[in-house]
Design a protein around this motif. Sequence first.
Motif, short mmCIF file in Angstrom:
data_model
loop_
_atom_site.label_atom_id
_atom_site.label_comp_id
_atom_site.label_asym_id
_atom_site.label_seq_id
_atom_site.Cartn_x
_atom_site.Cartn_y
_atom_site.Cartn_z
N MET A 171 -13.62 15.89 0.15
CA MET A 171 -12.39 14.87 0.22
C MET A 171 -12.29 14.03 -0.96
O MET A 171 -11.16 13.93 -1.41
CB MET A 171 -12.66 14.05 1.74
N ALA A 172 -13.48 13.62 -1.41
CA ALA A 172 -12.91 12.68 -2.54
C ALA A 172 -12.80 13.27 -3.85
O ALA A 172 -11.74 13.04 -4.59
CB ALA A 172 -14.61 11.69 -3.08
N THR A 173 -13.28 14.73 -3.93
CA THR A 173 -12.85 15.59 -5.26
C THR A 173 -11.49 16.03 -5.10
O THR A 173 -10.69 16.03 -5.98
CB THR A 173 -13.91 16.64 -5.21
N ALA A 174 -11.04 16.21 -3.70
CA ALA A 174 -9.57 16.70 -3.50
C ALA A 174 -8.88 15.53 -3.90
O ALA A 174 -7.65 15.60 -4.19
CB ALA A 174 -9.42 17.06 -1.97
N THR A 175 -9.32 14.21 -3.55
CA THR A 175 -8.50 13.15 -3.82
C THR A 175 -8.19 13.16 -5.28
O THR A 175 -7.17 12.82 -5.89
CB THR A 175 -9.08 11.82 -3.38
N ASN A 176 -9.34 13.35 -6.17
CA ASN A 176 -9.11 13.25 -7.52
C ASN A 176 -8.00 14.20 -8.22
O ASN A 176 -7.32 13.78 -8.96
CB ASN A 176 -10.66 13.58 -8.15
N TRP A 177 -8.26 15.46 -7.72
CA TRP A 177 -7.36 16.48 -8.20
C TRP A 177 -6.05 16.61 -7.72
O TRP A 177 -5.04 16.92 -8.65
CB TRP A 177 -8.01 17.90 -8.18
N GLY A 178 -5.98 15.84 -6.37
CA GLY A 178 -4.58 15.71 -5.95
C GLY A 178 -3.66 14.73 -6.58
O GLY A 178 -2.52 14.75 -6.86
N ALA A 179 -4.39 13.52 -6.99
CA ALA A 179 -3.72 12.42 -7.77
C ALA A 179 -3.68 13.24 -9.36
O ALA A 179 -2.42 12.55 -9.84
CB ALA A 179 -4.52 11.45 -7.93
N ASN A 180 -4.45 13.67 -9.73
CA ASN A 180 -4.10 14.35 -11.12
C ASN A 180 -2.88 15.45 -11.03
O ASN A 180 -2.19 15.24 -11.89
CB ASN A 180 -5.46 15.27 -11.51
N ILE A 204 -8.47 5.65 -8.22
CA ILE A 204 -8.30 4.80 -9.19
C ILE A 204 -8.45 5.35 -10.51
O ILE A 204 -7.92 5.26 -11.49
CB ILE A 204 -9.22 3.36 -9.02
N GLN A 205 -9.42 6.45 -10.60
CA GLN A 205 -9.69 7.18 -11.75
C GLN A 205 -8.49 7.87 -12.32
O GLN A 205 -8.26 7.72 -13.72
CB GLN A 205 -10.85 7.93 -11.48
N GLN A 206 -7.82 8.49 -11.26
CA GLN A 206 -6.77 9.15 -11.53
C GLN A 206 -5.43 8.41 -12.03
O GLN A 206 -4.65 8.62 -12.99
CB GLN A 206 -6.46 10.34 -10.81
N PHE A 207 -5.08 7.33 -11.02
CA PHE A 207 -3.95 6.62 -11.31
C PHE A 207 -4.00 5.65 -12.26
O PHE A 207 -2.95 5.17 -12.35
CB PHE A 207 -3.77 6.03 -9.87
N SER A 208 -4.99 5.51 -12.92
CA SER A 208 -5.45 4.56 -14.05
C SER A 208 -4.45 5.39 -15.31
O SER A 208 -4.41 4.52 -16.21
CB SER A 208 -6.60 4.23 -14.45
N GLY A 209 -4.16 6.59 -15.10
CA GLY A 209 -3.19 7.16 -16.03
C GLY A 209 -3.86 7.93 -17.19
O GLY A 209 -3.29 8.46 -18.13
N PHE A 210 -5.25 8.02 -17.21
CA PHE A 210 -6.05 8.61 -18.22
C PHE A 210 -5.68 10.02 -18.66
O PHE A 210 -5.51 10.74 -19.74
CB PHE A 210 -7.55 8.47 -17.94
N ASN A 211 -5.72 11.03 -17.56
CA ASN A 211 -5.33 12.42 -17.70
C ASN A 211 -4.12 12.68 -18.16
O ASN A 211 -3.79 13.57 -18.95
CB ASN A 211 -5.58 13.14 -16.46
N ALA A 218 -13.69 5.11 -20.37
CA ALA A 218 -15.18 5.83 -20.32
C ALA A 218 -16.21 5.34 -19.93
O ALA A 218 -17.15 5.58 -19.37
CB ALA A 218 -15.31 6.43 -21.89
N LEU A 219 -16.09 3.99 -20.32
CA LEU A 219 -17.21 3.04 -19.95
C LEU A 219 -17.26 2.76 -18.45
O LEU A 219 -18.36 2.50 -17.73
CB LEU A 219 -17.12 1.62 -20.79
N GLY A 220 -16.18 2.77 -17.73
CA GLY A 220 -16.30 2.37 -16.08
C GLY A 220 -16.02 3.57 -15.43
O GLY A 220 -16.57 4.40 -15.07
N ILE A 221 -14.60 3.45 -14.90
CA ILE A 221 -14.07 4.20 -13.76
C ILE A 221 -14.05 5.66 -14.18
O ILE A 221 -14.22 6.47 -13.23
CB ILE A 221 -12.72 3.88 -13.24
N GLY A 222 -14.09 6.19 -15.47
CA GLY A 222 -14.12 7.55 -15.78
C GLY A 222 -15.26 8.30 -15.49
O GLY A 222 -15.30 9.33 -15.00
N ASN A 223 -16.37 7.57 -15.33
CA ASN A 223 -17.93 8.12 -15.10
C ASN A 223 -18.29 7.50 -13.70
O ASN A 223 -18.81 8.42 -13.00
CB ASN A 223 -18.90 7.73 -16.11
N ILE A 224 -18.33 6.37 -13.38
CA ILE A 224 -18.74 5.83 -12.25
C ILE A 224 -17.95 6.35 -10.83
O ILE A 224 -18.57 6.38 -9.80
CB ILE A 224 -18.44 4.16 -12.34
#
Length: 333
Positions: free
Chosen positions: A236-245, A100-107, A210-216
């Motif tokens: 696995m979770a970190t790989a999900t983050n950077w794979g989505a990125n 969610i953090q990545q696919f919300s489009g922030f990066n 920044a208030l929500g998904i970016g940190n939580i």
Amino acid sequence: MVGIGAIPAGIQCIILYWLPESPRYMIRKGRDEDARRVLFTIYSGAQAADIEEKVAYIREFTEDKRPGTKWEKAKKDFKSLYLVPSNLRALILACGLQGIQQFSGFNSLMYFSATIFKIVGFENPTAVSLIVAGTNFVMTCVTFTMVDRIGRRRILIGTLWGCSAGLLICAVAFHYLPRDPNTGEISATGSNRWAILILVSQIIYVMFYALGIGNIAWVGQSEVFPYNVRGFGTGMATATNWGANLILGSTFLTMMDRMTPSGAFGFYAGLCLLGWLFVLFLFPDLSGFTLEEVAEILSTSFGIGETRRRREALRQLGQDEKRRRQEALMDKV
């Protein structure tokens, strides 16, 4: 620019000198006295008997009495990440939040913000993009003061709506930007009201992100895995983050071209709403619970109702204890 990135990394490297190992690691390595000192720091005001009970509780859950070599145990732990229901639910929660953090489009917005502001006609797009980045930094600092008081679940439910709203406003503003009648390309200037609205909407989006998904996403990842699968699960979770990125970074400009900017930002708004549904139906607020308690909560379900029940029981216990002390004081009087 590359050198500037070394500054915060160097500061973090220095302050790590004062960061102790976790009590679970120390107890697993037989350093019980060191673990007690750390626990006394964490639970300031606790009695020695309470700390001893905590040490015994941690030892019960971290002591590895299984036969076999380290490699054999590691293979069993990796399998248990998917075969043990509580571990699998923890993995779904951690990977879901990171996705969610990545696919919300922030990066994508951060990587290409200068490009976006150049398209809409700002004369100094890099300076404008720094305003957006500065908003992220300020709101991240604000989050540190709120996340434990309000609760992770409440913050996520509210802020993912805010992210969706900011992206939808941006999509609408892109649609109404003036265009060249011959080429159809955007011909706005930075003073155009729709261009200004795009800047405001992106600031709104970044504030809620920044208030929500970016940190939580990172906080939640650290709270769900028991000790034996913690390394595999966080990996696995970190790989999900950077794979989505990687996916977002390589597709954003293509989406802007093929789907139009309005379509691209509307698409990300829809993904934020899907993230909101994920949090609403699956994500419990696990703040305040130990890793062992989290494993118990996730053993039968995702635990949204169970965490509420346990918090209410703790609140009632606190009220009963306060009442008992007041009665004892009155008896003395």
